[in-house]
Enzyme design. Structure first.
Site, PDB file in Angstrom:
ATOM      1  N   CYS A   1      35.434  33.537  52.841  1.00  0.00           N
ATOM      2  CA  CYS A   1      35.132  34.976  52.892  1.00  0.00           C
ATOM      3  C   CYS A   1      34.233  35.361  54.061  1.00  0.00           C
ATOM      4  O   CYS A   1      34.110  36.538  54.387  1.00  0.00           O
ATOM      5  CB  CYS A   1      34.513  35.418  51.583  1.00  0.00           C
ATOM      6  SG  CYS A   1      35.630  35.149  50.210  1.00  0.00           S
TER       7      CYS A   1
ATOM      8  N   HIS B   1      31.176  42.189  52.512  1.00  0.00           N
ATOM      9  CA  HIS B   1      32.339  41.518  51.931  1.00  0.00           C
ATOM     10  C   HIS B   1      32.553  42.079  50.523  1.00  0.00           C
ATOM     11  O   HIS B   1      31.585  42.330  49.799  1.00  0.00           O
ATOM     12  CB  HIS B   1      32.081  40.006  51.881  1.00  0.00           C
ATOM     13  CG  HIS B   1      33.134  39.267  51.119  1.00  0.00           C
ATOM     14  ND1 HIS B   1      34.468  39.415  51.384  1.00  0.00           N
ATOM     15  CD2 HIS B   1      33.048  38.388  50.080  1.00  0.00           C
ATOM     16  CE1 HIS B   1      35.163  38.651  50.563  1.00  0.00           C
ATOM     17  NE2 HIS B   1      34.325  38.027  49.752  1.00  0.00           N
TER      18      HIS B   1
ATOM     19  N   ASN C   1      39.319  41.321  46.204  1.00  0.00           N
ATOM     20  CA  ASN C   1      38.760  40.420  47.210  1.00  0.00           C
ATOM     21  C   ASN C   1      39.909  39.859  48.056  1.00  0.00           C
ATOM     22  O   ASN C   1      40.694  39.044  47.573  1.00  0.00           O
ATOM     23  CB  ASN C   1      37.993  39.297  46.504  1.00  0.00           C
ATOM     24  CG  ASN C   1      37.301  38.355  47.465  1.00  0.00           C
ATOM     25  OD1 ASN C   1      37.541  38.382  48.668  1.00  0.00           O
ATOM     26  ND2 ASN C   1      36.448  37.495  46.925  1.00  0.00           N
TER      27      ASN C   1
HETATM   28  O1  UT7 Z   1      34.332  35.948  47.689  1.00  0.00           O
HETATM   29  C1  UT7 Z   1      33.975  34.610  47.549  1.00  0.00           C
HETATM   30  C2  UT7 Z   1      32.727  34.452  46.776  1.00  0.00           C
HETATM   31  N1  UT7 Z   1      32.962  34.760  45.394  1.00  0.00           N
HETATM   32  C3  UT7 Z   1      32.141  35.558  44.763  1.00  0.00           C
HETATM   33  O2  UT7 Z   1      31.243  36.103  45.341  1.00  0.00           O
HETATM   34  C4  UT7 Z   1      32.338  35.709  43.259  1.00  0.00           C
HETATM   35  C5  UT7 Z   1      31.025  35.512  42.550  1.00  0.00           C
HETATM   36  N2  UT7 Z   1      31.139  35.565  41.118  1.00  0.00           N
HETATM   37  C6  UT7 Z   1      31.435  36.686  40.426  1.00  0.00           C
HETATM   38  O3  UT7 Z   1      31.722  37.708  41.029  1.00  0.00           O
HETATM   39  C7  UT7 Z   1      31.365  36.670  38.937  1.00  0.00           C
HETATM   40  O4  UT7 Z   1      30.747  35.462  38.517  1.00  0.00           O
HETATM   41  C8  UT7 Z   1      32.730  36.808  38.222  1.00  0.00           C
HETATM   42  C9  UT7 Z   1      33.261  38.229  38.410  1.00  0.00           C
HETATM   43  C10 UT7 Z   1      33.725  35.814  38.777  1.00  0.00           C
HETATM   44  C11 UT7 Z   1      32.560  36.589  36.704  1.00  0.00           C
HETATM   45  O5  UT7 Z   1      31.588  37.479  36.199  1.00  0.00           O
HETATM   46  P1  UT7 Z   1      30.378  36.943  35.282  1.00  0.00           P
HETATM   47  O6  UT7 Z   1      29.612  38.123  34.883  1.00  0.00           O
HETATM   48  O7  UT7 Z   1      29.683  35.873  36.069  1.00  0.00           O
HETATM   49  O8  UT7 Z   1      31.161  36.369  34.045  1.00  0.00           O
HETATM   50  P2  UT7 Z   1      31.184  34.880  33.477  1.00  0.00           P
HETATM   51  O9  UT7 Z   1      31.968  34.005  34.375  1.00  0.00           O
HETATM   52  O10 UT7 Z   1      29.796  34.469  33.102  1.00  0.00           O
HETATM   53  O11 UT7 Z   1      31.976  35.133  32.142  1.00  0.00           O
HETATM   54  C12 UT7 Z   1      31.426  35.925  31.099  1.00  0.00           C
HETATM   55  C13 UT7 Z   1      32.440  35.939  29.967  1.00  0.00           C
HETATM   56  C14 UT7 Z   1      32.903  34.547  29.578  1.00  0.00           C
HETATM   57  O12 UT7 Z   1      33.098  34.538  28.170  1.00  0.00           O
HETATM   58  P3  UT7 Z   1      32.000  33.885  27.207  1.00  0.00           P
HETATM   59  O13 UT7 Z   1      31.853  32.469  27.661  1.00  0.00           O
HETATM   60  O14 UT7 Z   1      30.754  34.692  27.432  1.00  0.00           O
HETATM   61  O15 UT7 Z   1      32.616  34.046  25.872  1.00  0.00           O
HETATM   62  C15 UT7 Z   1      34.245  34.426  30.261  1.00  0.00           C
HETATM   63  O16 UT7 Z   1      35.117  33.541  29.607  1.00  0.00           O
HETATM   64  O17 UT7 Z   1      33.610  36.656  30.375  1.00  0.00           O
HETATM   65  C16 UT7 Z   1      34.765  35.842  30.177  1.00  0.00           C
HETATM   66  N3  UT7 Z   1      35.740  36.146  31.195  1.00  0.00           N
HETATM   67  C17 UT7 Z   1      36.630  37.131  31.074  1.00  0.00           C
HETATM   68  N4  UT7 Z   1      36.869  38.024  30.096  1.00  0.00           N
HETATM   69  C18 UT7 Z   1      37.848  38.918  30.283  1.00  0.00           C
HETATM   70  C19 UT7 Z   1      35.909  35.543  32.393  1.00  0.00           C
HETATM   71  N5  UT7 Z   1      36.917  36.126  33.063  1.00  0.00           N
HETATM   72  C20 UT7 Z   1      37.383  37.126  32.270  1.00  0.00           C
HETATM   73  C21 UT7 Z   1      38.398  38.080  32.401  1.00  0.00           C
HETATM   74  N6  UT7 Z   1      38.593  38.966  31.391  1.00  0.00           N
HETATM   75  N7  UT7 Z   1      39.163  38.166  33.501  1.00  0.00           N
END
Ligand code: UT7
Length: 338
Positions: free
Chosen positions: A117, A258, A288
């Protein structure tokens, strides 16, 4: 040959596939919902290059052609093309070579640059050096990714995030010596590899039945640690480039971040003291698009940018890689053409 020339953006162009993949579409594919995607990421829809005969080089070729039309020059007059991508058409020849051929940039040399990215910022810095040293007159820098080619559409943690696009700029020496790329801070830390990567297909894990069965040809991301590192690093480096150049928040006309997550964008803007009205945001429409996000913003905003405006371009991505570039815009307001 002069060593005092600044490299300025003299044309900007983007290319987007027509097909949209909406949050409602994704609800039918994986266990997710529109509300989760919008509140956690800011994304509503993304574009997907569905034509199986088209790849990253086709998007890059469209960008090169669009840049030339805008600037009123022939592709054959371009000296160098740098393509930032993590989704090259193939390992070799490089996407740059294929795109030069497809666009008629027959006198250019070129290469691909891999920094995920942050690819566009790394490539912009690199391309700018060829202009400022005076060795090259016209350098094209494109960020383009066909993320749909490496996304696992059964993995809800990644498939909601990414889209396909290409966008780029033409760099030439700025006659005033004032506008153009003024400073850059670029960083990387390979210890972040374990949190964001595509494991197979390279020399470590060559393609095999096993790698395919284990889904190792798809992007893998452990979102939380990436999020944490992104929020801190992108904000820090954006603040640092302001501070070391004596730029106040009022001096900054635009933050061009980004587009990975709305919350990362907000954290960066807050650290810089820059209000949302001065932040380029189109994540809701395109998601993204990896190396394409920043030039895609420039292309969309070009009709309201004026010469001398201070832009801070900032990124964070796989590697980890991150950075910030301060540039003074050089172009008169330019309407967007697809
Ligand atoms: O561009 C390259 C660099 N990349 C980035 O900068 C991305 C950085 N990371 C992020 O933007 C975020 O971490 C994400 C958007 C990928 C995820 O958001 P988060 O707030 O960190 O969520 P999480 O991964 O902690 O997941 C929270 C919950 C989990 O469920 P439990 O364990 O709390 O029951 C996940 O399983 O949300 C669940 N979850 C979803 N639920 C519905 C994960 N993906 C999804 C989804 N829909 N698509």
């Amino acid at each position: 040959m002069s060593s005092t020339q600044t490299a300025a953006i003299t044309a900007v162009h983007g290319w987007l596939p027509e097909d949209k993949l909406t949050n409602a579409d994704l609800e039918k594919m994986v266990d997710t919902n529109d509300e989760w995607i919008r509140t956690r990421t800011g994304i509503t829809e993304r574009r997907i290059l569905k034509d199986p005969t088209k790849a990253t080089s086709d998007m890059v070729a469209e960008v090169i052609k669009g840049l030339c039309v805008q600037r009123g020059i022939e592709p054959a007059t371009i000296d160098l093309v740098i393509v930032a991508t993590v989704t090259p058409d193939m390992f070799f020849p490089s996407t740059a070579q294929l795109a030069c051929y497809k666009s008629g940039a027959v006198n250019a040399w070129g290469f691909d640059l891999s920094a995920a990215c942050s690819g566009f910022l790394f490539a912009l810095r690199t391309g700018g050096q060829f202009i400022s040293t005076g060795t090259h007159k016209r350098v094209v820098v494109v960020g383009s990714d066909k993320m749909s080619s490496i996304v696992d559409y059964t993995d809800r943690t990644t498939c909601v995030l990414f889209g396909d696009a290409g966008a780029g700029v033409l760099l030439e020496a700025d006659p005033t010596g004032d506008n153009g790329i003024r400073d850059a801070i670029l960083r990387s830390d390979g210890s972040g590899a374990e949190h964001l990567r595509m494991q197979a297909g390279g020399s470590l894990n060559p393609a095999s039945h096993e790698t395919v069965d284990a889904k190792m040809h798809f992007i893998e991301q452990d979102g939380k640690p990436v999020f944490k590192a992104a929020v801190t690093s992108m904000a820090d480096v954006s603040y640092e480039i302001m501070e070391r150049n004596g730029l106040s928040a009022d001096d900054v006309s635009w933050l061009v971040p980004h587009q990975a997550n709305m919350r990362i964008i907000d954290a960066t803007a807050n650290r810089m003291g820059v209000g949302r009205e001065k932040v380029m945001i189109n994540i809701q429409k395109y998601g993204n698009t990896t190396a394409a996000t920043i030039p895609l913003c420039l292309w969309e905003w070009a009709e309201r940018l004026t010469p001398g405006e201070n832009l801070i371009l900032s990124s964070f991505g796989g590697g980890f890689t991150w950075g910030s570039i301060w540039l003074k815009w050089a172009m008169e307001p330019t309407p967007k053409a697809q």
